[in-house]
Motif scaffolding. Structure first.
Motif, PDB file in Angstrom:
ATOM      1  N   THR A 282     123.574  56.238  74.600  1.00 55.92           N
ATOM      2  CA  THR A 282     124.283  55.045  74.930  1.00 55.92           C
ATOM      3  C   THR A 282     125.693  55.512  76.691  1.00 55.92           C
ATOM      4  OG1 THR A 282     125.791  54.235  73.109  1.00 55.92           O
ATOM      5  CG2 THR A 282     123.458  54.038  72.938  1.00 55.92           C
ATOM      6  N   HIS A 285     123.006  59.408  80.393  1.00 56.67           N
ATOM      7  CA  HIS A 285     121.256  59.357  81.622  1.00 56.67           C
ATOM      8  C   HIS A 285     120.710  60.457  80.482  1.00 56.67           C
ATOM      9  CE1 HIS A 285     122.359  56.273  84.076  1.00 56.67           C
ATOM     10  NE2 HIS A 285     124.164  56.985  84.268  1.00 56.67           N
ATOM     11  N   TYR A 357     120.531  56.013  79.202  1.00 58.31           N
ATOM     12  CA  TYR A 357     119.804  55.002  79.116  1.00 58.31           C
ATOM     13  C   TYR A 357     118.557  54.479  80.177  1.00 58.31           C
ATOM     14  CZ  TYR A 357     119.440  50.607  82.838  1.00 58.31           C
ATOM     15  OH  TYR A 357     118.914  49.283  83.251  1.00 58.31           O
ATOM     16  N   ALA A 361     116.988  51.583  77.627  1.00 62.22           N
ATOM     17  CA  ALA A 361     116.178  50.116  78.439  1.00 62.22           C
ATOM     18  C   ALA A 361     115.500  49.692  78.345  1.00 62.22           C
ATOM     19  CB  ALA A 361     116.599  50.537  79.684  1.00 62.22           C
ATOM     20  N   LEU A 395     126.562  45.644  81.700  1.00 58.12           N
ATOM     21  CA  LEU A 395     126.241  46.717  81.953  1.00 58.12           C
ATOM     22  C   LEU A 395     128.124  47.063  82.560  1.00 58.12           C
ATOM     23  CD1 LEU A 395     123.280  47.114  82.043  1.00 58.12           C
ATOM     24  CD2 LEU A 395     124.321  48.176  80.410  1.00 58.12           C
ATOM     25  N   GLN A 398     125.439  52.296  84.040  1.00 55.32           N
ATOM     26  CA  GLN A 398     124.440  51.777  83.127  1.00 55.32           C
ATOM     27  C   GLN A 398     125.067  51.760  81.313  1.00 55.32           C
ATOM     28  OE1 GLN A 398     123.489  53.639  86.020  1.00 55.32           O
ATOM     29  NE2 GLN A 398     122.556  52.000  85.918  1.00 55.32           N
ATOM     30  N   TYR A 510     118.573  46.088  75.959  1.00 57.21           N
ATOM     31  CA  TYR A 510     119.107  46.399  76.924  1.00 57.21           C
ATOM     32  C   TYR A 510     118.377  44.597  78.323  1.00 57.21           C
ATOM     33  CZ  TYR A 510     121.161  50.694  76.407  1.00 57.21           C
ATOM     34  OH  TYR A 510     121.905  51.750  76.087  1.00 57.21           O
TER      35      TYR A 510
END
Length: 616
Positions: A282, A285, A357, A361, A395, A398, A510
Motif C-alpha cells: 500500500t 505502485h 495503489y 484503488a 492520501l 498515493q 480509497y
C-alpha cells in the motif's frame, strides 16, 4: 508551476563564497525584484498560462500551468514519456490525477504546505508590505561561480520553507531551493524575456544531483496572461475510469497470499504471463522489476530518481502493461514503473514486481492476515457492516495516511503493507517529542531494506499506538536513525507496517477515504519479536552473507564480521534453509539457545557458535 514534473533530488550549490558585508535589506531585494520583472504592470494581471517543452531523465514531453494570480489557485499538468498527470490547488484544497487516471483529494504529508508555497511564488506575495504573511530573513549576499546573489529564507504561513536566490545584478529570481518529501529540490530560472511587459523565464532547470543525464529542462513555448478564470478551472475534476473488471461480473475475487518477513506475496499475471510472485504494498505502485519487464518484452523509458526506505536513491523507468491480473481481477492498459527493489538476496524470495495503489484503488481491497487472503470487492457491492472499525484516512499522493497518536502524542501514520516493521517513528517526529529519552532499553541495528538501500533504527518496546478509535498496546517500535529517505523526512508520516497490521483484517476503501480494522481471530505468530543474534543476513550464492553486525551483540561477541558467509546452520547446508526461516528462528528461539554456524571468511571456513539473547 510545480517545480518538478517527477520526483527528483538536488545537491546544495557548489563553490559558495563568503557573505558580503554590502547586503541590501530584505525589503530592498524584493522591491528591486518587482521593478526588474515589470513593476506596476504586474498588479493588473489576473491569471497566467504557461506551456513548456520538457526534456530530461531520458524523457521528452510537455508541461503546463494555469495560475490564478489573485487567489493562489493553480493546475499543473504534464505529458511526459508514456504518462500524463495533473495536480491542482483551489487555494485551500489540493487534488491529483495520477498517471493511471484516478483523481483524489490530497491532504497528507507535505502536499498542502508545498501547494501553499507554490501559490505564494506564483503570486509573488513577497512583494506585499507584510510579505504576504510570510516570515522572511536575509541569508546574506553570496557568490557562486563568479555570480553574486542576494539570498532570502522565505517561510510562507502554512507553507514549506524556501530559499530564494536573486541575481544581485539583474535582481531577477535565479534559483529556489526547497524540500519536497525526502528530496532537496533546486530549480534555476534563466533566459528572461518580456511578455506583456512582464519578464518571464524561458528556461527552467531542475537538478536532482545525479548527473547531467537527469537534469529536467523546461523550455517556454507559450506565456499568456488571461482574464480571471472561473473557480471551476481549479476544482477537482470528475473521475471516469473503466479499465478494470472482476471476471464474470462477480462481486469479488479472493486469492491466497504468503506472509514472509511480514510482507505479503501473491501470484500475478502480466500480459497473460504465467503467475509470478509480487509483493503487495500500500506504500507503493504497480511495478515490474527490470528482469520481469525484459522477460515480458515490455520496454521502459527514462531514468527517474526514486527514494523510499533507506538513505540512497534508485532509478525508475516508465512503461505500459496491457493487462495485470490478480485472481479474477484484471486491470487493462496500465502505466507501470520498472525498478530494482534492492539486492536479490534481501528477502530470500524472487520478487517479480509490486502491486500497489493503482490496483487497490479500483476496488475495495481486503487483506485478511488471519486467513492469509487478499480479496478485491466491487465498490458498488461492498457492505461495510462486518468490516470492522472505520478509521478515516487521507492520501499523501498515493500513500494512505491516518491521524492517530503515540503515547498520547498526535501524529500522522502511514498504512504500509510493504513494510516488515511494526511501528517506525520518523527521526524528526521522535526528536521533536524527545521520545528516545524515555526509553530504558533498546538496540541500534540495521532493521530493513528499501529502495534507498539498508535502513537503520533504534528498536525498543513501544508505548500505546492509537489509530482513530483502534488501540494497539506496546507494539515493537523503532526510531529511524537514517540521515536520508522517508525515515529522515518531516514530510513523511510515521510508518505502520505488517508487524502491526497482521493483528487485523485490513479493508481499504480509497474512494471514501476509509480504512477498516477488524482484529483477526486466534493467536498471531511471530508477533513483536526482534532479532536475538545481532546480525542482518542476506541470501548469497554460497550461503547467507552477514551484511551487518550489531555492536556487542551475540554475533559480534562470537567474532562474526560483515562480509562473512554462513554456509551451514546446526550442520544443515545453507542451501537447504530459506532465508526467512533462519531470520525467524533468530528472532523466536528462546534466549540462551546456541546456534552452531559454519562461516567462510577469505576462503577459509570455521565453526562458530552464537548464543541468542534479548537485545531489547
Amino acid at each position: 508551476m510545480r517545480r518538478t514534473a517527477f520526483a527528483s533530488a538536488v545537491a546544495l550549490l557548489a563553490s559558495v563564497g563568503p557573505v558580503s558585508a554590502a547586503t541590501p535589506s530584505t525589503a530592498e531585494i524584493l522591491a528591486a525584484n518587482k521593478a526588474a520583472i515589470g513593476g506596476a504592470a504586474w498588479d493588473t494581471k489576473e491569471s497566467l498560462f504557461l506551456n513548456y517543452d520538457y526534456a530530461g531523465q531520458g524523457l521528452t514531453g510537455t508541461s503546463s500551468s494555469v495560475q490564478d494570480l489573485k487567489h493562489g489557485a493553480f493546475v499543473d499538468s504534464y505529458t511526459i514519456g508514456p504518462q500524463h498527470g495533473d495536480f491542482g490547488f483551489d487555494g485551500a484544497k489540493a487534488w491529483e490525477r495520477e498517471p493511471s487516471g484516478t483523481v483524489t483529494d490530497q491532504a497528507g504529508g507535505d502536499v498542502i504546505p508545498l501547494a501553499i508555497t507554490e501559490a505564494y511564488q506564483d503570486q509573488n506575495l513577497w512583494w506585499r508590505p507584510d510579505y504576504g504573511g510570510a516570515h522572511i530573513d536575509s541569508m546574506g549576499r553570496k557568490t557562486v561561480d563568479g555570480r553574486t546573489f542576494d539570498v532570502l529564507d522565505v517561510r510562507p504561513k502554512g507553507g514549506t520553507p524556501l530559499e530564494a536566490w536573486f541575481d544581485a545584478d539583474t535582481h531577477l529570481l535565479a534559483r529556489t531551493v526547497e524540500m519536497q518529501g525526502t528530496l532537496k529540490i533546486a530549480t534555476t530560472y534563466s533566459d528572461y524575456a518580456p511578455h506583456e511587459d512582464i519578464q518571464v523565464p524561458r528556461k527552467v532547470v531542475v537538478d536532482d544531483g545525479s548527473g547531467a543525464a537527469n537534469l529536467q529542462t523546461l523550455t517556454l513555448v507559450q506565456a499568456r496572461f488571461m482574464v480571471a478564470q472561473s473557480p471551476y478551472v481549479f476544482t477537482k475534476p470528475a473521475q471516469t475510469i473503466k479499465d478494470y473488471a472482476i471476471a464474470g461480473g462477480a462481486a469479488e475475487t479472493t486469492v491466497p497470499f504468503q506472509l514472509i518477513n511480514n510482507h505479503i506475496y501473491a501470484d500475478v499475471s502480466v500480459n497473460g504471463s504465467k503467475p509470478m510472485p509480487f509483493i503487495f504494498d500500500t506504500g507503493g505502485h504497480d511495478i515490474l522489476t527490470p528482469e520481469t519487464a525484459k522477460a515480458l518484452n515490455i520496454g521502459a523509458e527514462g531514468h527517474l530518481t526514486s527514494t523510499g526506505g533507506g538513505e540512497g536513491t534508485a532509478q525508475t523507468g516508465l512503461a505500459k502493461a496491457d493487462t495485470i491480473t490478480v485472481g479474477g481481477a484484471t486491470l487493462r492498459n496500465q502505466p507501470v514503473s520498472t525498478l530494482q527493489f534492492g539486492p536479490p538476496g534481501v528477502e530470500g524470495i524472487h520478487e517479480a514486481g509490486m502491486i500497489g495503489y493503482e490496483f487497490f484503488a479500483r476496488f475495495i481491497t481486503r487483506f485478511d492476515y488471519g486467513r492469509r487472503t487478499i480479496t478485491f470487492i466491487d465498490r458498488n457491492r461492498f457492505d461495510p457492516k462486518d468490516a470492522g472499525t472505520a478509521v478515516p484516512m487521507r492520501l499523501y499522493h498515493q500513500f494512505p495516511e491516518v491521524l492517530g497518536s503515540y503515547d498520547g502524542i498526535p501524529g500522522r501514520f502511514g498504512i504500509d503493507t510493504g513494510s516488515r516493521m511494526a511501528l517506525m517513528l520518523t527521526g524528526p517526529f521522535a526528536a521533536a517529542h524527545d521520545i528516545r529519552a524515555g526509553v530504558r532499553r533498546g538496540a541500534e541495528a540495521l532493521t530493513g531494506w528499501g529502495v534507498g538501500g539498508p535502513s537503520r533504527s533504534f528498536v525498543f518496546r513501544g508505548g500505546m499506538l492509537k489509530l482513530g478509535q483502534v488501540t494497539v498496546d506496546n507494539p515493537l517500535t523503532q526510531i529511524s536513525t537514517d540521515k536520508g529517505g522517508a525515515g529522515a523526512s518531516e514530510a513523511f508520516p510515521n510508518n505502520i507496517g505488517g508487524g502491526v497490521l497482521k493483528r487485523f483484517v485490513v479493508t481499504l476503501d480509497y474512494a471514501n477515504s476509509i480504512i477498516y480494522l477488524k482484529p483477526v481471530e486466534g493467536p498471531i505468530a511471530d508477533l513483536d519479536t526482534f532479532d536475538r543474534s545481532g546480525l542482518w543476513i542476506n541470501e548469497a550464492t554460497d550461503g547467507f552473507e552477514i551484511v551487518d553486525v550489531a555492536k556487542d551483540g551475540p554475533g559480534d561477541q562470537a567474532g562474526l564480521a560483515k562480509g562473512d558467509v554462513i554456509t551451514a546452520v546446526d550442520g544443515k547446508p545453507a542451501g537447504s534453509i530459506h532465508l526467512y526461516e533462519l531470520r525467524q528462528r533468530l528472532r523466536n528461539d528462546p534466549p540462551g539457545t546456541t546456534v552452531a554456524l559454519s562461516v567462510k571468511r577469505g576462503g577459509k571456513t570455521n565453526d562458530v557458535s552464537i548464543v541468542l539473547r534479548d537485545l531489547i
